[in-house]
Structures are given as structure tokens and as C-alpha cells.
Design an enzyme around this catalytic site. Structure first.
Site, PDB file in Angstrom:
ATOM      1  N   ASP A 132      -6.882  16.942 -10.956  1.00  0.00           N
ATOM      2  CA  ASP A 132      -8.202  17.471 -11.321  1.00  0.00           C
ATOM      3  C   ASP A 132      -9.173  16.377 -11.739  1.00  0.00           C
ATOM      4  O   ASP A 132     -10.355  16.401 -11.369  1.00  0.00           O
ATOM      5  CB  ASP A 132      -8.064  18.495 -12.450  1.00  0.00           C
ATOM      6  CG  ASP A 132      -7.729  19.880 -11.911  1.00  0.00           C
ATOM      7  OD1 ASP A 132      -7.165  19.962 -10.803  1.00  0.00           O
ATOM      8  OD2 ASP A 132      -8.034  20.878 -12.592  1.00  0.00           O
ATOM      9  N   ASN A 155      -8.499  22.185  -5.749  1.00  0.00           N
ATOM     10  CA  ASN A 155      -8.328  23.448  -6.472  1.00  0.00           C
ATOM     11  C   ASN A 155      -8.712  23.269  -7.937  1.00  0.00           C
ATOM     12  O   ASN A 155      -8.155  23.912  -8.822  1.00  0.00           O
ATOM     13  CB  ASN A 155      -6.877  23.936  -6.358  1.00  0.00           C
ATOM     14  CG  ASN A 155      -6.735  25.418  -6.673  1.00  0.00           C
ATOM     15  OD1 ASN A 155      -7.699  26.169  -6.636  1.00  0.00           O
ATOM     16  ND2 ASN A 155      -5.523  25.841  -6.995  1.00  0.00           N
ATOM     17  N   ASP A 204      -4.286  30.023 -21.108  1.00  0.00           N
ATOM     18  CA  ASP A 204      -3.370  29.169 -20.351  1.00  0.00           C
ATOM     19  C   ASP A 204      -2.019  29.045 -21.036  1.00  0.00           C
ATOM     20  O   ASP A 204      -0.967  29.193 -20.410  1.00  0.00           O
ATOM     21  CB  ASP A 204      -3.986  27.776 -20.155  1.00  0.00           C
ATOM     22  CG  ASP A 204      -5.110  27.795 -19.131  1.00  0.00           C
ATOM     23  OD1 ASP A 204      -5.138  28.715 -18.294  1.00  0.00           O
ATOM     24  OD2 ASP A 204      -5.957  26.894 -19.169  1.00  0.00           O
ATOM     25  N   GLU A 228      -5.367  29.590 -10.719  1.00  0.00           N
ATOM     26  CA  GLU A 228      -4.862  28.908  -9.525  1.00  0.00           C
ATOM     27  C   GLU A 228      -4.114  29.856  -8.591  1.00  0.00           C
ATOM     28  O   GLU A 228      -4.061  29.656  -7.380  1.00  0.00           O
ATOM     29  CB  GLU A 228      -3.954  27.745  -9.931  1.00  0.00           C
ATOM     30  CG  GLU A 228      -4.681  26.514 -10.404  1.00  0.00           C
ATOM     31  CD  GLU A 228      -5.151  26.576 -11.849  1.00  0.00           C
ATOM     32  OE1 GLU A 228      -5.524  25.522 -12.388  1.00  0.00           O
ATOM     33  OE2 GLU A 228      -5.156  27.669 -12.455  1.00  0.00           O
ATOM     34  N   HIS A 231       0.544  24.539 -11.324  1.00  0.00           N
ATOM     35  CA  HIS A 231       1.243  23.629 -12.227  1.00  0.00           C
ATOM     36  C   HIS A 231       1.864  24.351 -13.407  1.00  0.00           C
ATOM     37  O   HIS A 231       2.966  24.008 -13.851  1.00  0.00           O
ATOM     38  CB  HIS A 231       0.270  22.552 -12.717  1.00  0.00           C
ATOM     39  CG  HIS A 231      -0.988  23.093 -13.327  1.00  0.00           C
ATOM     40  ND1 HIS A 231      -1.496  22.656 -14.528  1.00  0.00           N
ATOM     41  CD2 HIS A 231      -1.875  24.046 -12.913  1.00  0.00           C
ATOM     42  CE1 HIS A 231      -2.615  23.295 -14.807  1.00  0.00           C
ATOM     43  NE2 HIS A 231      -2.865  24.149 -13.848  1.00  0.00           N
ATOM     44  N   ARG A 232       1.182  25.352 -13.943  1.00  0.00           N
ATOM     45  CA  ARG A 232       1.689  26.014 -15.146  1.00  0.00           C
ATOM     46  C   ARG A 232       2.914  26.882 -14.850  1.00  0.00           C
ATOM     47  O   ARG A 232       3.791  27.026 -15.696  1.00  0.00           O
ATOM     48  CB  ARG A 232       0.573  26.810 -15.820  1.00  0.00           C
ATOM     49  CG  ARG A 232      -0.597  25.929 -16.213  1.00  0.00           C
ATOM     50  CD  ARG A 232      -1.367  26.427 -17.404  1.00  0.00           C
ATOM     51  NE  ARG A 232      -2.490  25.551 -17.680  1.00  0.00           N
ATOM     52  CZ  ARG A 232      -2.408  24.376 -18.298  1.00  0.00           C
ATOM     53  NH1 ARG A 232      -1.243  23.950 -18.722  1.00  0.00           N
ATOM     54  NH2 ARG A 232      -3.486  23.634 -18.483  1.00  0.00           N
ATOM     55  N   LYS A 254      -1.432  18.362 -11.084  1.00  0.00           N
ATOM     56  CA  LYS A 254      -2.779  18.855 -11.424  1.00  0.00           C
ATOM     57  C   LYS A 254      -3.153  18.490 -12.846  1.00  0.00           C
ATOM     58  O   LYS A 254      -4.309  18.154 -13.126  1.00  0.00           O
ATOM     59  CB  LYS A 254      -2.824  20.369 -11.220  1.00  0.00           C
ATOM     60  CG  LYS A 254      -4.189  20.988 -11.468  1.00  0.00           C
ATOM     61  CD  LYS A 254      -4.184  22.464 -11.132  1.00  0.00           C
ATOM     62  CE  LYS A 254      -5.523  23.115 -11.423  1.00  0.00           C
ATOM     63  NZ  LYS A 254      -6.603  22.640 -10.557  1.00  0.00           N
TER      64      LYS A 254
END
Length: 682
Positions: A52, A97, A334, A362, A417-418, A445
Site C-alpha cells: 500500500d 488494491n 479491522d 479487500e 492480508h488480514r 499489503k
């Protein structure tokens, strides 16, 4: 970073130690944009290095902003601000993204293009073109900015400006919805000071504002760059007349509080390792400006023991099993994903509420978390804005392998990623089932070294860490095969031959005779050897190339015949068995050092074929060689290796033999990986 198709995480048994987290993504990209729009230069420390931020840096450079790395020192970044001007008036920016780049750049470039006359196109990967941006587009159109959606209305890709300067409408409040994403309001807050020179500009939020803590981050950083925004509750924001961004000179980026959630959860889930007192997180603490620091409150409710200071947190496992909770997670959108995996270790059903924003991240994170938790055996219920998790039968405890409800699972990560980071924590499951993370590199990311950081503070029982042993005669290609198998699996590599070669070089350096077994053993026991970036260092000296010399190989063959030398190197070899796994190349790897290795491969080829390969290898390096001499040398080595009393050259009893006389390296690797896959849990 594990740039591989999948990463298998063996059952983990405990954790402890200290982690230093990367910088916050939310703060990093806000600071980069503010520094670029400011008057003066800004020196930034601890900036997140991720997909990012690279996207944002590339976009700013494309717009004419000058950026210097490692200035004023290592680890710093210097941004020379454009002062609200527009050095480049036209361009096409690809933003991947990265929502933290797409939304604020959309607002900033729409206003700058309207003020100065410019035209820009912003696009991303297909998933970015599915993420709604219509509320921000509507707000910009209220101001008079020409904004066109080039595909579906309300979604990227976008065209901003038409090349001509526009008169903007600033006397009426700009209205923007707050119930889909707080990033739309953040984008306007970051961009509107560019046009608030003559009059104050007001933003009115329509509906309930979600993710308020992220707006607090934005307001805090705006003030740092000279623009104090007035706030009336959470529905009205006033940017003062005469606003102009000014560099604060230097700014440090806090560690990412969202990333901290995985290690807070780790400390809550994992039995502490002796002498390590749980998990310590450095770089973010209880004084953080990030809203996700309130994850600490949720983790405490579930039973974690957490203490901390301004810039540090300490976490230990407290209540066990964890407590099920019913939480409104709007303030930690998040980090709340991590709670879903913690809930797998809780007693009872956990409900996470007010998380509708997960649907437009995402990926559709509500659907994703529900699907992947089900794979592990959990009972899941999902709604428009909630997720309900009942853990697998047995939850945090499983009396025996026949009663637990945990299932081995391959976690699909959705390029999110999470999702990847959350589900790594499932490897502590009491059923000791395998957890596979597909596409682990998606963590780039926000946290490229996440898995390395995790494995640094986690342990597994030695027998749970998988080992593949590869042996074979000289010049069979076992070193090349082992290195490629290790690379594709993300495993550590132990080239035991390098240990003997390094011992021989150390003996040569020290003037020790290759016939002096006791002296050689003493050298081997204290061998100052290090493996870094595919290079090998002896006492700080790079010996990678000398190790590969034919003369060194001959000396190593002599050194390796001594039992005292092999014994001295035994402990060093065992230390290479580290998470997530090991590929060990060498003579007694499968018979003496790792007899419990689940896969042992004996690689061979005819002596004539091996001589031909060695000849080609040497010639390619500009080294003259005779095939006849190489053939004779290999025959002598084979005879010596097969007939010596210590660790003679022969396959382990349970080894699979692979004759690669007619195979290339890709075919050999494929065969070994197929064998390995066949030995994994279903």
C-alpha cells in the site's frame, strides 16, 4: 516474505518474546499524502514498507513530488512537498488494491485538477473496481469537480478533471454519507484544506459515522501539519479559512495497532514459554492515536492479561478457555477480525456486531471469515452486519484426538492480508491439526515479514516441525534439489555438506592438519558459521564461493569421516529444525540427526551422468576440467564414502529412491513435492 503458493503451519505449542511491529498503514499513507501536499520538506521515520505505501509513493512521484530514501539517515524518508500546487497536470495512476491510496488521492486530485486545470485517471486491480466509491464521488460533484466513473457508476476506475480549471462551490456544506466507509470523510478532510484559503469549508456527515477512531487519526495528523479542524460532534467538521499545509519537519509513524491485534491474540491464546513471560509488543502502546488500540479492551474481556506503557504492551494468557463475548465492533473494524479467530478458543458463542463495513473491504470479510472458520469445524452464523461464532467441539481443550471437533483446513485468503494473519493463530488448536495458509505473500499489503515475526516468538514440539531429508552421492544434484524444495515450501535449508566444507576451510585457515581428528572436532564445535541471504559466512567472511571448489569438496570428504567431527556438529545441525520446517541435505541427516523425518529421499544418478553434469557446471564457470579426471575422482569418492565405518553412503531404510539420470531439476522437485504432499494430513 513467503512468496510461495501456500504455507503449512505445524501445530504450535507456545509463544513468548518481543516483537517490533511495522508502521501503521493508516498513518503511513496519510502522512505521505500530507507531506506531499505541504510547504517544505518532511522527514518521516518508521514508515511502513508494504504494497500500500509503495503504491502511494509511486503515485506521488508520478505527480512530481520528489522523495529521497535513507535521508536524513538510514530508515528515514524525505518528502519534498509540492505546497498544494500541481507540477504534473495529467496522468494515469494504478493504485492496486490500496483503499488508503485510492480514496484520498481521488479527493485531492479532483480538487487540484479543478483548481489548476488537470486530468487524471485512477484505476486498480479488479477487486478495487468492486469497492464502492460513489459517496465520495457524489460529494466531489457537489463541489463542482468533474468526476467520471469509467466502468460501473459509483466504482473505480475514475477520471478526475477535464483539463480546464473549474469554479468550485464552497459556500454550502459538503454532504457525505458516513455509514459505508470512514475513508470517504477522511479523503475530504485531507483534500479540502487545499481550497479553503478564502473561506471556511464545512462537511456534514449524513447518517451514523462508522469507524470514528480512524477519523480521530485523520484530525490528529491534520493538526500536526498545521490545519486544526473544528468538530461538532461527529456530524459536522469545519476547515478554517486560510488553511495551508506546513511540514512539521520530522514525524515518526506509530507501529500498526491493527497488526498488534494478532500478537495480542497470540499472547492470549498461547501457553507462555518458560522464562519469556508472554508477548511484549514494542512500537505501539496504550497512548496510541489509533482506534484499533481499543482491541486491548476486547481481548481483556475475553480473558487476556494485558499491561502496558505509552509505547509498549505486555500480554499473557489469563482465563482459559477464553470467555465468549457479545461486542459492538464498530470502533475496531479491522482488528475485530482477530476476535473471530480468538472465539475459536472460547467457551460458548461469540457475537461480533456492527461490522457491515467488512463487506466492502479487500474482500467480503464477513463471508470470508464465516467460510474459513467453518472449514476448521466452527459453527458460524452471518448476517448483514454481524458474525456469530461457536467454536469446534472441544473448543480450547480436546481430551483426546477422537473427541475434538477441529478439522485440518486449507485457508483461502482472498488476497486479503488480514485473513491470512488471523488464521495463522488457528495453529494453536488443541486438535493439533494442520493449518495451511494459501497465498501467504498477500500479507505484503501491510506486514511483509508477518510470518517470520510470528515464528520468531512461537515454538512447536520438535517432532511437530517437519523435516525432509535428501541424500545421495557426490554430484547427484542433492544440494540443488534440496534448495529448491526448501524454497517452494518456505522451509529452512540445512546443507550439512557446507558444515563439513566450512570445517575444512576453518582448519586450513588455522593451519590444522586434516589428519588431526581432535583438533578438527574442537574447530567444528565452535564453528562461527552464519547463513544469510543464500550466502554462507565463516567468522564474518563470505565463503560461499570457496565452499564450492572441488578442492574444498575433497577436504570435506576427509573431514567428514571422523566420528568426533560429526558428533561436534550434531547439536548445530539439530538447531536448524525451526518453524515452519526444514529440508536437510546430507549423509546422516535421515539416519542419525533426524531419524524421525517423515520423508527421506535418496537421490542418485549413474556415475557417468554425474561426471557429465559436474563437467558442464565447471565449464560454465570458466574452470577447465577433464571428464575422465572427474569420472575417476567420483569413483574414488563413492568408494571411500560407501566403505567408511562412520556414516557410510547408503540410503536410509525408509528412504524413497529417486534416480534423476533422465530428469531435469523441475521434474525432480515435482516428484519430491508430490511425495511430501502425499504424507500430509488430508
Amino acid at each position: 516474505m513467503y512468496a510461495i503458493d501456500h504455507l503449512d503451519i505445524p501445530p504450535l505449542s507456545g509463544a513468548g518474546g518481543t516483537v517490533r511491529l511495522p508502521g501503521s498503514k493508516s498513518i503511513s499513507n496519510r502522512v505521505l499524502l500530507l507531506a506531499a501536499l505541504s510547504v517544505g520538506q518532511t522527514d518521516i521515520a518508521d514508515l511502513l514498507d508494504s504494497d500500500d505505501t509503495r503504491v502511494m509513493l509511486a503515485a506521488l512521484a508520478q505527480l512530481g513530488c520528489r522523495i529521497e530514501t535513507d535521508t536524513p539517515g538510514p530508515g528515514w524518508l524525505r518528502v519534498h512537498g509540492i505546497g498544494g500546487e500541481l507540477p504534473v497536470r495529467e496522468g494515469a495512476l494504478f493504485l492496486g488494491n490500496a483503499g488508503t491510496a485510492m480514496r484520498p488521492l481521488t479527493a485531492a486530485l479532483a480538487l487540484l485538477a479543478s483548481r489548476h486545470g488537470g486530468k487524471f485517471e485512477l484505476s486498480g486491480i479488479p477487486r478495487m473496481h468492486e469497492r464502492p466509491i460513489g459517496d465520495l464521488v457524489d460529494a466531489l460533484r457537489q463541489l463542482g469537480c468533474p468526476v467520471d466513473c469509467l466502468g460501473q457508476e459509483g466504482y473505480p476506475p475514475l477520471r478526475l478533471g477535464n483539463g480546464a480549471a473549474q469554479a468550485l462551490t464552497l459556500d454550502a456544506p459538503i454532504r457525505v454519507r458516513g455509514d459505508v466507509s470512514s475513508q470517504f470523510l477522511t479523503a475530504l478532510l485531507l483534500a479540502l484544506p487545499l481550497v479553503a484559503q478564502d473561506r471556511p469549508v464545512t462537511i456534514e456527515v449524513v447518517g451514523e459515522l462508522i469507524s470514528k477512531p480512524y477519523i480521530e487519526i485523520t484530525l490528529n495528523l491534520l493538526a500536526r501539519f498545521g490545519v486544526p479542524v473544528q468538530r461538532e460532534g461527529w456530524s459536522r467538521f469545519i476547515i478554517p479559512a486560510g488553511s495551508r499545509y506546513r511540514s512539521p519537519g520530522q514525524i515518526h509513524v506509530e507501529a500498526d495497532a491493527s497488526s498488534a491485534s494478532y500478537f495480542i491474540a497470540l499472547g492470549a491464546i498461547a501457553p507462555p514459554l518458560p522464562g519469556r513471560e508472554g508477548i511484549t509488543i514494542e512500537g505501539v502502546g496504550l497512548a496510541s492515536i489509533q482506534g484499533d488500540i481499543r482491541f486491548v479492551e476486547a481481548a481483556r474481556q475475553m480473558g487476556a492479561e494485558i499491561s502496558g506503557e505509552a509505547n509498549r504492551l505486555h500480554i499473557r494468557r489469563g482465563a482459559w478457555p477464553l470467555h465468549a463475548v457479545d461486542l459492538d465492533c464498530n470502533h475496531i473494524p479491522d482488528a475485530a477480525m482477530t476476535l473471530a479467530v480468538m472465539a475459536l478458543y472460547a467457551e460458548g458463542t461469540t457475537t461480533l456486531r456492527n461490522i457491515a463495513s467488512w463487506r466492502v473491504k479487500e474482500t467480503d470479510r464477513i463471508a470470508a471469515m464465516a467460510a474459513e472458520c467453518r472449514k476448521l469445524g466452527a459453527i458460524m452464523e452471518e448476517g448483514g452486519d454481524f458474525l456469530r461464532i461457536t467454536p469446534p467441539q472441544g473448543g480450547a481443550t480436546a481430551p483426546d484426538s477422537t473427541t475434538h471437533g477441529w478439522q485440518p483446513a486449507a485457508i483461502h485468503t482472498y488476497d486479503d492480508h488480514r485473513v491470512a494473519m488471523c488464521f495463522s493463530l488457528a495453529a494453536f488448536n488443541p486438535g493439533r491439526v494442520r493449518v495451511r495458509i494459501e497465498d501467504p505473500k498477500c500479507v505484503a499489503k501491510t506486514f511483509p515479514d508477518y510470518f517470520e515475526t510470528l515464528f520468531d516468538v512461537c515454538e512447536a514440539e520438535s517432532g511437530a516441525i517437519p523435516v525432509i531429508c535428501i541424500d545421495g552421492p557426490t554430484a547427484s544434484g542433492k544440494g540443488t534439489l534440496a534448495a529448491e524444495v526448501a524454497r517452494q515450501l518456505g522451509y529452512h535449508l540445512l546443507d550439512s555438506g557446507a558444515l563439513y566444507r566450512a570445517t575444512a576451510l576453518a582448519a586450513q585457515d588455522a593451519g590444522v592438519s586434516l589428519d588431526d581428528e581432535p583438533a578438527l572436532a574442537r574447530l567444528a564445535a565452535a564453528l562461527p558459521l552464519a547463513f544469510r541471504d543464500h550466502r554462507i559466512f565463516l567468522a564474518g567472511r563470505d565463503i560461499t564461493d570457496p565452499l564450492r571448489l572441488e578442492s574444498t569438496g575433497g577436504m570435506a570428504s576427509r573431514v567428514s569421516q571422523y566420528p568426533a567431527v560429526r558428533s561436534a556438529l550434531h547439536a548445530l545441525q539439530l538447531s536448524f529444525r525451526r518453524l515452519p520446517g526444514l529440508v536437510a541435505d546430507g549423509r546422516d541427516m535421515g539416519t542419525v540427526v533426524f531419524p524421525d523425518a517423515p520423508l527421506k529421499v535418496y537421490l542418485t544418478a549413474s556415475v557417468a551422468q554425474r561426471a557429465q553434469r559436474r563437467h558442464k557446471q565447471l565449464i560454465s564457470k570458466g574452470i577447465s576440467a577433464s571428464i575422465e579426471d572427474l569420472l575417476a575422482d567420483l569413483q574414488v569418492r563413492d568408494a571411500r564414502d560407501m566403505n567408511r565405518s562412520t556414516a557410510p553412503l547408503k540410503p536410509a531404510e525408509d528412504a524413497l529412491q529417486l534416480d534423476n539420470s533422465e530428469l531435469d531439476i523441475e521434474q525432480s522437485v515435482r516428484q519430491v513435492l508430490n511425495w511430501w504432499q502425499g504424507r500430509q494430513q488430508p
